[in-house]
Design an enzyme around this catalytic site. Structure first.
Site, PDB file in Angstrom:
ATOM      1  N   ASP A  31       0.880  -1.157   0.000  1.00  0.00           N
ATOM      2  CA  ASP A  31       0.000   0.000   0.000  1.00  0.00           C
ATOM      3  C   ASP A  31       0.933   1.226   0.000  1.00  0.00           C
ATOM      4  O   ASP A  31       2.118   1.099   0.315  1.00  0.00           O
ATOM      5  CB  ASP A  31      -0.868  -0.043   1.263  1.00  0.00           C
ATOM      6  CG  ASP A  31      -1.660   1.225   1.464  1.00  0.00           C
ATOM      7  OD1 ASP A  31      -2.311   1.670   0.510  1.00  0.00           O
ATOM      8  OD2 ASP A  31      -1.612   1.783   2.580  1.00  0.00           O
ATOM      9  N   LEU A  32       0.409   2.373  -0.372  1.00  0.00           N
ATOM     10  CA  LEU A  32       1.278   3.560  -0.435  1.00  0.00           C
ATOM     11  C   LEU A  32       1.191   4.414   0.841  1.00  0.00           C
ATOM     12  O   LEU A  32       2.152   4.486   1.623  1.00  0.00           O
ATOM     13  CB  LEU A  32       0.903   4.414  -1.657  1.00  0.00           C
ATOM     14  CG  LEU A  32       1.652   5.743  -1.793  1.00  0.00           C
ATOM     15  CD1 LEU A  32       3.139   5.523  -2.040  1.00  0.00           C
ATOM     16  CD2 LEU A  32       1.051   6.588  -2.926  1.00  0.00           C
ATOM     17  N   ASP A  33       0.025   5.049   1.016  1.00  0.00           N
ATOM     18  CA  ASP A  33      -0.140   6.018   2.107  1.00  0.00           C
ATOM     19  C   ASP A  33      -0.045   5.336   3.469  1.00  0.00           C
ATOM     20  O   ASP A  33      -0.850   4.469   3.787  1.00  0.00           O
ATOM     21  CB  ASP A  33      -1.503   6.713   1.982  1.00  0.00           C
ATOM     22  CG  ASP A  33      -1.651   7.472   0.664  1.00  0.00           C
ATOM     23  OD1 ASP A  33      -0.790   8.304   0.376  1.00  0.00           O
ATOM     24  OD2 ASP A  33      -2.624   7.213  -0.067  1.00  0.00           O
ATOM     25  N   LYS A  61      -8.866   5.196   6.242  1.00  0.00           N
ATOM     26  CA  LYS A  61      -7.629   4.705   5.631  1.00  0.00           C
ATOM     27  C   LYS A  61      -7.933   3.634   4.589  1.00  0.00           C
ATOM     28  O   LYS A  61      -8.705   2.713   4.847  1.00  0.00           O
ATOM     29  CB  LYS A  61      -6.680   4.151   6.708  1.00  0.00           C
ATOM     30  CG  LYS A  61      -6.059   5.258   7.559  1.00  0.00           C
ATOM     31  CD  LYS A  61      -5.015   4.695   8.506  1.00  0.00           C
ATOM     32  CE  LYS A  61      -4.419   5.790   9.363  1.00  0.00           C
ATOM     33  NZ  LYS A  61      -3.523   5.231  10.397  1.00  0.00           N
ATOM     34  N   SER A  68      -2.727   0.753  -4.274  1.00  0.00           N
ATOM     35  CA  SER A  68      -3.252   1.892  -3.505  1.00  0.00           C
ATOM     36  C   SER A  68      -4.572   2.376  -4.080  1.00  0.00           C
ATOM     37  O   SER A  68      -4.789   2.314  -5.291  1.00  0.00           O
ATOM     38  CB  SER A  68      -2.226   3.033  -3.561  1.00  0.00           C
ATOM     39  OG  SER A  68      -2.803   4.246  -3.119  1.00  0.00           O
ATOM     40  N   ALA A  69      -5.425   2.881  -3.202  1.00  0.00           N
ATOM     41  CA  ALA A  69      -6.698   3.461  -3.658  1.00  0.00           C
ATOM     42  C   ALA A  69      -6.510   4.879  -4.182  1.00  0.00           C
ATOM     43  O   ALA A  69      -7.421   5.460  -4.767  1.00  0.00           O
ATOM     44  CB  ALA A  69      -7.692   3.488  -2.493  1.00  0.00           C
ATOM     45  N   THR A  91       2.146   9.829   4.088  1.00  0.00           N
ATOM     46  CA  THR A  91       1.110  10.735   3.591  1.00  0.00           C
ATOM     47  C   THR A  91      -0.209  10.563   4.344  1.00  0.00           C
ATOM     48  O   THR A  91      -1.084  11.422   4.221  1.00  0.00           O
ATOM     49  CB  THR A  91       0.848  10.465   2.093  1.00  0.00           C
ATOM     50  OG1 THR A  91       0.931   9.059   1.905  1.00  0.00           O
ATOM     51  CG2 THR A  91       1.869  11.165   1.211  1.00  0.00           C
ATOM     52  N   GLU A 116       0.082  -3.373   4.638  1.00  0.00           N
ATOM     53  CA  GLU A 116      -1.046  -2.447   4.763  1.00  0.00           C
ATOM     54  C   GLU A 116      -1.123  -1.780   6.138  1.00  0.00           C
ATOM     55  O   GLU A 116      -0.871  -2.431   7.147  1.00  0.00           O
ATOM     56  CB  GLU A 116      -2.350  -3.242   4.585  1.00  0.00           C
ATOM     57  CG  GLU A 116      -2.970  -3.131   3.224  1.00  0.00           C
ATOM     58  CD  GLU A 116      -3.520  -1.752   2.886  1.00  0.00           C
ATOM     59  OE1 GLU A 116      -3.590  -0.882   3.783  1.00  0.00           O
ATOM     60  OE2 GLU A 116      -3.885  -1.533   1.735  1.00  0.00           O
ATOM     61  N   ASP A 117      -1.518  -0.506   6.148  1.00  0.00           N
ATOM     62  CA  ASP A 117      -1.747   0.169   7.430  1.00  0.00           C
ATOM     63  C   ASP A 117      -3.237   0.362   7.702  1.00  0.00           C
ATOM     64  O   ASP A 117      -3.611   0.930   8.726  1.00  0.00           O
ATOM     65  CB  ASP A 117      -1.059   1.549   7.453  1.00  0.00           C
ATOM     66  CG  ASP A 117      -1.729   2.541   6.529  1.00  0.00           C
ATOM     67  OD1 ASP A 117      -2.163   2.135   5.426  1.00  0.00           O
ATOM     68  OD2 ASP A 117      -1.832   3.722   6.898  1.00  0.00           O
ATOM     69  N   LYS A 127     -10.846  -1.276  -1.639  1.00  0.00           N
ATOM     70  CA  LYS A 127     -10.646  -2.135  -0.467  1.00  0.00           C
ATOM     71  C   LYS A 127     -11.848  -1.927   0.456  1.00  0.00           C
ATOM     72  O   LYS A 127     -12.321  -0.802   0.547  1.00  0.00           O
ATOM     73  CB  LYS A 127      -9.345  -1.725   0.244  1.00  0.00           C
ATOM     74  CG  LYS A 127      -8.113  -1.801  -0.666  1.00  0.00           C
ATOM     75  CD  LYS A 127      -6.920  -1.070  -0.045  1.00  0.00           C
ATOM     76  CE  LYS A 127      -5.759  -0.994  -1.027  1.00  0.00           C
ATOM     77  NZ  LYS A 127      -4.603  -0.245  -0.513  1.00  0.00           N
TER      78      LYS A 127
HETATM   79  C1  G6P Z   1      -5.512   5.837   0.197  1.00  0.00           C
HETATM   80  C2  G6P Z   1      -5.551   6.548   1.525  1.00  0.00           C
HETATM   81  C3  G6P Z   1      -6.898   7.192   1.756  1.00  0.00           C
HETATM   82  C4  G6P Z   1      -7.289   8.043   0.564  1.00  0.00           C
HETATM   83  C5  G6P Z   1      -7.328   7.188  -0.691  1.00  0.00           C
HETATM   84  C6  G6P Z   1      -7.668   7.994  -1.934  1.00  0.00           C
HETATM   85  O1  G6P Z   1      -6.212   4.659   0.298  1.00  0.00           O
HETATM   86  O2  G6P Z   1      -5.293   5.649   2.579  1.00  0.00           O
HETATM   87  O3  G6P Z   1      -6.808   7.982   2.916  1.00  0.00           O
HETATM   88  O4  G6P Z   1      -8.565   8.626   0.768  1.00  0.00           O
HETATM   89  O5  G6P Z   1      -6.040   6.613  -0.879  1.00  0.00           O
HETATM   90  O6  G6P Z   1      -6.640   8.907  -2.171  1.00  0.00           O
HETATM   91  P1  G6P Z   1      -6.677  10.116  -3.179  1.00  0.00           P
HETATM   92  O7  G6P Z   1      -5.244  10.586  -3.190  1.00  0.00           O
HETATM   93  O8  G6P Z   1      -7.109   9.566  -4.509  1.00  0.00           O
HETATM   94  O9  G6P Z   1      -7.629  11.112  -2.646  1.00  0.00           O
HETATM   95 MG    MG Z   2      -2.616   3.195   3.660  1.00  0.00          MG
END
Ligand code: G6P
Ligand code: MG
Length: 218
Positions: free
Chosen positions: A10-12, A46, A115-116, A18, A170-171, A146
């Protein structure tokens, strides 16, 4: 028998911090609407897409908005989020992530991103990590967020590996569920009390050895 062949990150909140900027931007939007967002409530956001996150927030604050206003608020949040991200540099990659990825490369284990976020490529470019990932599955590619496993199943497919041969880092609660729903090994990054259901929870990548992860396949 399954065997570790790929790691999907996962990224964030996993590769880079972030998650704090997403939280700050959503919190300020909630404050603007006259209520607050606690860290516990933030856990529900998240891993969840931008518009779904907004819906959850509006429900928390018991606020109803028309579709046009919602689109505008989501765009404002994103602008604020990206402003906060400007202060980020390659130094902000979470401790140990690069070293852990070096271990994966040395062991010929594939690396993918799941990542979403629709900002994933932009963030990765900002921290100079675009070329670390053999595939990038982001919010622009998926139809089901997710906890649906689509994000990670696409990643496994891109990498040409079976889901059962993948580990997901994943967090987010939703992300751990997505990994499990996809039949993958799930490693939580964060608080074990929050990330129940993970095969293993780590506090971060610092000093994480590949052997610890490989052990999950034995
Ligand atoms: C990740 C983060 C979420 C965020 C989503 C969409 O999953 O954990 O907090 O809302 O991405 O991100 P975006 O950058 O497209 O708003
Ligand atoms: Mg995350």
């Amino acid at each position: 028998m399954s065997q570790l062949k790929a790691c999907l990150f996962d990224l964030d909140g996993v590769v880079v911090d972030t998650a704090q900027f997403h939280y700050a931007a959503w919190k300020s939007l909630a404050n603007q609407l006259g209520f607050d967002l606690t860290p516990e409530q933030n856990e529900q956001l998240k891993g969840v897409s931008r518009m779904e996150s907004l819906d959850i927030i509006l429900e928390i604050g018991n606020v109803k908005l028309d579709e046009g206003t919602k689109q505008r608020m989501a765009a404002e949040k994103n602008q604020h989020y990206l402003e906060l991200c400007q202060q980020m540099t390659p130094e902000d990659v979470l401790p140990g992530v690069r070293d852990f990825m070096d271990q994966l490369v040395a062991a010929s284990i594939k690396i993918g991103l799941g990542s979403a976020s629709k900002n994933a490529r932009l963030i990765l470019a900002h921290i100079n990590m675009l070329d670390r990932f053999a595939t990038i599955v982001d919010g622009t590619r998926i139809t089901k967020g997710k906890p649906d496993p689509e994000t990670f199943l696409l990643g496994a497919q891109d990498l040409g590996v079976e889901p059962t041969d993948c580990v997901v880092f994943e967090d987010a609660v939703a992300g751990i569920q997505a990994a499990k729903n996809g039949g993958m090994v799930a490693v939580g990054v964060g608080d074990p009390a929050v990330l129940a259901g993970s095969n293993l929870v780590i506090t971060g990548f610092e000093d994480l050895s590949l052997a610890t992860i490989q052990y999950l396949f034995e």
